[in-house]
Design a protein around this motif. Sequence first.
Motif, PDB file in Angstrom:
ATOM      1  N   PHE A  88       2.804   2.487 -10.776  1.00 23.07           N
ATOM      2  CA  PHE A  88       3.871   1.499 -10.641  1.00 23.07           C
ATOM      3  C   PHE A  88       3.952   0.998  -9.196  1.00 23.07           C
ATOM      4  O   PHE A  88       4.086  -0.210  -8.956  1.00 23.07           O
ATOM      5  N   THR A  89       3.851   1.932  -8.232  1.00 24.15           N
ATOM      6  CA  THR A  89       3.907   1.544  -6.816  1.00 24.15           C
ATOM      7  C   THR A  89       2.720   0.662  -6.456  1.00 24.15           C
ATOM      8  O   THR A  89       2.869  -0.363  -5.761  1.00 24.15           O
ATOM      9  N   LEU A  90       1.525   1.041  -6.914  1.00 27.03           N
ATOM     10  CA  LEU A  90       0.330   0.230  -6.652  1.00 27.03           C
ATOM     11  C   LEU A  90       0.480  -1.165  -7.263  1.00 27.03           C
ATOM     12  O   LEU A  90       0.163  -2.181  -6.621  1.00 27.03           O
ATOM     13  N   THR A  91       0.943  -1.221  -8.494  1.00 20.99           N
ATOM     14  CA  THR A  91       1.120  -2.509  -9.167  1.00 20.99           C
ATOM     15  C   THR A  91       2.130  -3.375  -8.437  1.00 20.99           C
ATOM     16  O   THR A  91       1.940  -4.588  -8.266  1.00 20.99           O
ATOM     17  N   LEU A  92       3.208  -2.739  -7.964  1.00 19.65           N
ATOM     18  CA  LEU A  92       4.262  -3.476  -7.266  1.00 19.65           C
ATOM     19  C   LEU A  92       3.738  -4.106  -5.976  1.00 19.65           C
ATOM     20  O   LEU A  92       3.967  -5.298  -5.731  1.00 19.65           O
ATOM     21  N   PHE A  93       3.014  -3.324  -5.187  1.00 19.79           N
ATOM     22  CA  PHE A  93       2.595  -3.805  -3.871  1.00 19.79           C
ATOM     23  C   PHE A  93       1.272  -4.584  -3.904  1.00 19.79           C
ATOM     24  O   PHE A  93       1.024  -5.397  -3.014  1.00 19.79           O
ATOM     25  N   VAL A  94       0.438  -4.332  -4.901  1.00 20.28           N
ATOM     26  CA  VAL A  94      -0.864  -5.009  -4.965  1.00 20.28           C
ATOM     27  C   VAL A  94      -0.798  -6.280  -5.814  1.00 20.28           C
ATOM     28  O   VAL A  94      -1.492  -7.267  -5.523  1.00 20.28           O
ATOM     29  N   ALA A  95       0.037  -6.300  -6.839  1.00 17.91           N
ATOM     30  CA  ALA A  95       0.049  -7.437  -7.762  1.00 17.91           C
ATOM     31  C   ALA A  95       1.369  -8.201  -7.781  1.00 17.91           C
ATOM     32  O   ALA A  95       1.397  -9.416  -7.546  1.00 17.91           O
ATOM     33  N   ILE A  96       2.487  -7.509  -8.043  1.00 19.89           N
ATOM     34  CA  ILE A  96       3.752  -8.206  -8.294  1.00 19.89           C
ATOM     35  C   ILE A  96       4.306  -8.869  -7.036  1.00 19.89           C
ATOM     36  O   ILE A  96       4.599 -10.064  -7.026  1.00 19.89           O
ATOM     37  N   ILE A  97       4.460  -8.109  -5.953  1.00 17.07           N
ATOM     38  CA  ILE A  97       5.039  -8.673  -4.724  1.00 17.07           C
ATOM     39  C   ILE A  97       4.170  -9.797  -4.149  1.00 17.07           C
ATOM     40  O   ILE A  97       4.694 -10.866  -3.797  1.00 17.07           O
ATOM     41  N   PRO A  98       2.834  -9.633  -4.047  1.00 14.85           N
ATOM     42  CA  PRO A  98       2.006 -10.762  -3.576  1.00 14.85           C
ATOM     43  C   PRO A  98       2.119 -11.999  -4.460  1.00 14.85           C
ATOM     44  O   PRO A  98       2.138 -13.129  -3.960  1.00 14.85           O
ATOM     45  N   ALA A  99       2.198 -11.786  -5.789  1.00 12.33           N
ATOM     46  CA  ALA A  99       2.316 -12.928  -6.697  1.00 12.33           C
ATOM     47  C   ALA A  99       3.631 -13.668  -6.491  1.00 12.33           C
ATOM     48  O   ALA A  99       3.668 -14.902  -6.456  1.00 12.33           O
TER      49      ALA A  99
END
Length: 338
Positions: A19-30
């Motif tokens: 979840f942390t990886l997804t948040l910082f690698v995908a969701i926040i940049p998007a």
Amino acid sequence: MEFFNNHKKLFTAAFLLFFTLTLFVAIIPALNNEKINRSLPGAVPLSEDAVKGKAVFIANGCVACHTQQVRNVAMDKAFGSRPSIAADYAGIKRTDTWRNTATLMGTERTGPDLTNIGSRQPSVDWHLAHLYNPRIVVSASIMPAYPWLFNVIDNAPKNAVVVNIPAAFAEGTGKVVATKEAMWLVAYLQSLKQVELPDGRPMPAFLYKKEPKAAAAGRAVDEPDGAALYATNCQSCHQENGEGLKGAFPPLKGSKVVLNNDPELMVNIIMNGYTGRMQEGYGAMPPVGTNNNLDAEEIAAIMNHEKTSWGNDAKKVTPDDVKKLMALVKDQAVAKGK
């Protein structure tokens, strides 16, 4: 080892990690990209009809054959004046919180790219005839027809949009009338125009220029092929035989403009477009030379093909003549505020 033996701790840690990886690698940049992305200054939002037309475009699977992206290669130059950039797609937003929308960039070039089709072909008549049966305007087209976007009726209402269909493609004696879905789709296609970059920003150059082809018999190595250029830029409206389409596009065979020994008007029409025959029922001609970035040699080749084909016998032009006239008509267009 207790941690690895406790499945609750193990799966909780794995979930939190991903979840942390997804948040910082995908969701926040998007989310950040969506926040900072801006359309180009000249971009025009889709009209209500164009938005509905986009839905018709999607429903009929048009993206399966047509792209909306000009790649940074020389062969895509015909589709736009420059390669596509991220800002061209910044205005494409989600339909709502739960539904995304199609970018329609596409990957398949079975049909031509549509990035700049609104400028390359602004004629409503052309688009409607093309949708009803593509073979009407492009005899070798492999595009399927979309007759369900039209009704064939005996008596068309006064406000109906009647499509000019040649006798060879007509079904019965009724009139072909465009439905609202057809008009929405045309509105969407007309909205597809490549926006100019802001003043002062360098125009990206196309890469990987084509190698020059061997000359055909009777033609110099560096002389453009007028017949091929005509087929690419003019034939879909004026037809291979130069006779145009009755009620939609005027003939070039026997045309006073083509046969005129003074080529200024002909160059002006090619570079700036023409609306002088709309009162006769003909559609507006786009500025083909400008839209397709044709140079003086290519325009001269097209003009000479038209001046010497289908029984036409007019004085040929030279690239130098055309180059001078291109500068002249450009100045005239600027003076008129085009």
